[in-house]
Scaffold this motif. Structure first.
Motif: not given
Length: 604
Positions: A92-97
């Motif tokens: 999720d964190k990577q997709f937010d970026n």
């Protein structure tokens, strides 16, 4: 998702292998949404990780974010789930970026290609790959994944400085690197000499971000054993004449001190008003790393706050960091920005402040020695170092080939004497203020703004400090190049303006160093987040009701197995800390619980 090794080479300005791969033409599609869904269903049916490498994985995230926006998040999870270290929060964190950085130029072609490369059919008709061939492909991929982590370090080739850089450097530096027998050797000779010299230009300064800065730099050259990093030791010889001068000065001071001490002892008790002479300073350039923080800082202070730590084994300093009860690392972090270092001198029972310290550091060692010195990526010391990760050349080196007539020691001794003349010239004049031109300042800001945006996306906010300090490092490179030009021009006017070739050379060096730093950053262990546990005192406070008296708090204490006397002491300390309010005799208000109730009321 578990942290994958990041290969920043794929994100530099030049075309990379990954970019070439995405140019391959997959089978044409007409409906991206349905075609992606069919491919993901094939991935799920055969449980294949199509992106074992970190760069491939984030490219899929960029592609889904650009094509589908927020709805691409679920697709990203479905593709990512077969990685052995899959973690939904990291995903999720990577997709937010990726959502924040839309427009990276990565299209669904990357996803199609990676799926096809992993043996997944990307056909939109019924011509699907057989289950048996997919199973065989999956088995081969699993074998590759098992070996990828152990082989990745040796496969991945780190960039070296462009050959076009070297003819543009000051003549003195061209002489330094002329004896190099490989690209890596030439690079570390350049960096090692710049950092060694950075400790010996005390009168060259500038204003950066509103603060007065000098040219001092920290360097760590890292590689596996026998990679050739030991060649950098010759850079020490470039500034050795300065160290000898300071030691001779200290020797003379000591001789005068011994004469004065003998005279004092002869007059002591016979004449009034005789003062005992003070011990002279131990002036030196090379400060030994195998030292306590107090010892190192005292030597730095004795040398007017200027010094160079030059160690070919990085764990020498790491051991000093661990064994010393003083805050050695804290002093290093302060010295990089010339912030005051304070220490306690036990023999004289006094506190000493070193104002505007100018410390430079050259270290080399294996990757494990880096993590011994800097235990995790969040450590503030990391961003202050220049890192250069040497490639390993498995070819046997001709040990009898020579690029000098009398050996490298004589060669570098001659260069050291040449630099010593510049040192004396600068020392005998006033301060030299360095500046960039207005156009260079604009280029500088634009360059680092672009790099910062890119690497925050790739490495997160923890890496931002490294990018910002690389800006200061680039500026210091410019200062060093400009000072060395004096050997060619003879111009000792007190204004140093950066030549365009030196400015561009600094930026070219940074383009490579940012990749090396990112490589080392990615390999450092992340700091483990330990679960917070309330101690007995905290539990006692949290278990107290909003209103209570002595009987109640003693009952709470008994439940927690806290002695009555200890509980009384806790209550007294809570009152002093304004955590508890005594409303009247034997009537207390727990302010912490009152605050918690207010928060709950707001939520309701």
């Amino acid at each position: 998702m578990q942290k994958k090794t990041f290969n920043p080479l794929d994100w530099m300005e030049n075309p990379t292998q990954q970019q070439q791969l995405t140019e391959q033409k997959p089978q044409p599609v007409t409906d991206n949404n349905s075609d992606v869904e069919k491919i993901i269903q094939n991935i799920e049916a055969n449980q294949i990780d199509i992106a074992p490498n970190y760069n491939d994985w984030i490219n899929i995230g960029f592609a889904f974010a650009d094509e589908f926006g927020e709805t691409g998040r679920n697709l990203f999870h479905r593709v990512s789930q077969y990685y052995s270290g899959y973690n939904s929060k990291e995903c999720d964190k990577q997709f937010d970026n990726c959502l924040k950085s839309k427009g990276q130029g990565v299209s669904l072609k990357s996803f199609f290609f990676l799926a096809k490369q992993a043996g997944v059919s990307i056909a939109t008709q019924s011509s699907h790959t057989s289950a048996s061939s997919l199973a065989n492909r999956k088995h081969r991929i699993n074998e590759q994944q098992q070996n990828s982590h152990s082989e990745e370090r040796t496969r991945e080739k780190m960039p070296t400085f462009p050959k076009s850089l070297y003819p543009e450097l000051p003549q003195f530096l061209q002489q330094v690197v002329a004896i190099a027998t490989s690209d890596e050797e030439r690079d570390i000779l350049l960096l090692g000499s710049l950092v060694a010299i950075s400790a010996c230009l005390p009168k060259v300064y500038s204003i950066y971000d509103g603060k007065k800065v000098f040219s001092n730099l920290f360097l760590f050259v890292t590689a596996q054993a026998s990679a050739g990093k030991g060649r950098m030791v010759h850079c020490r010889q470039l500034v050795n004449p300065i160290h000898k001068e300071l030691r001779e000065e200290a020797k003379l001071h000591k001789q005068h001190y011994e004469l004065d001490l003998a005279e004092y002892n002869a007059k002591k008790g016979k004449e009034e008003g005789v003062e005992k002479p003070s011990k002279p300073p131990e002036k030196m350039l090379f400060i030994p790393a195998n030292n306590s923080s107090t010892g190192a800082y005292q030597l730095l202070g004795d040398s007017d706050g200027k010094g160079l730590i030059f160690e070919t084994e990085g764990d020498t300093l790491a051991h000093a960091f661990k064994s010393d009860y003083g805050n050695y690392s804290d002093g290093f972090r302060k010295a990089f920005h010339h912030e005051t270092i304070s220490y306690y001198r036990r023999t004289d029972r006094e506190f000493v402040d070193i104002e505007n310290p100018c410390l430079s550091t050259v270290l080399s060692g294996t990757p494990k020695q880096v993590s011994a010195l800097i235990p995790n990526a969040e450590n503030g010391l990391f961003s202050r170092f220049i890192f250069y990760y040497m490639n390993i050349n498995p070819v046997w080196k001709n040990v009898f080939a020579s690029t000098t007539d009398n050996g490298l020691d004589d060669y570098f001794e001659t260069l050291g004497n040449e630099f010593y003349e510049l040192y004396k010239l600068l020392k005998s004049n006033g301060e030299f203020q360095f500046n960039l031109t207005v156009d260079q300042q604009e280029q500088f800001n634009s360059f680092f703004s672009k790099i910062q945006g890119k690497y925050i996306t790739l490495q997160g906010l923890d890496y931002m400090a490294t990018i910002r300090r690389l800006g200061l490092i680039a500026y210091r490179f410019c200062m060093l190049f400009s000072a060395l030009r004096i050997l060619e021009t003879g111009d000792i006017s007190n204004k140093l303006v950066c030549e365009e070739r030196d400015f561009q050379a600094s930026l070219e060096i940074i383009k490579v160093l940012v990749v090396h730093s990112s490589k080392v950053f990615s390999e450092l262990p992340e700091e483990e987040q330990k679960p917070s546990r309330k101690n007995r005192k905290e539990k006692f406070l949290h278990n107290l009701p909003k209103h209570f008296n002595r009987q109640i708090y003693l009952e709470v204490a008994k439940e927690l197995k806290i002695p009555a006397k200890t509980a009384e002491g806790y209550i007294t300390s809570f009152i002093k800390a304004n955590l508890i309010h005594r409303e009247q005799q034997d009537n207390y208000l727990n302010l912490l619980n009152e605050e918690n109730e207010d928060i709950e009321d707001v939520k309701k």
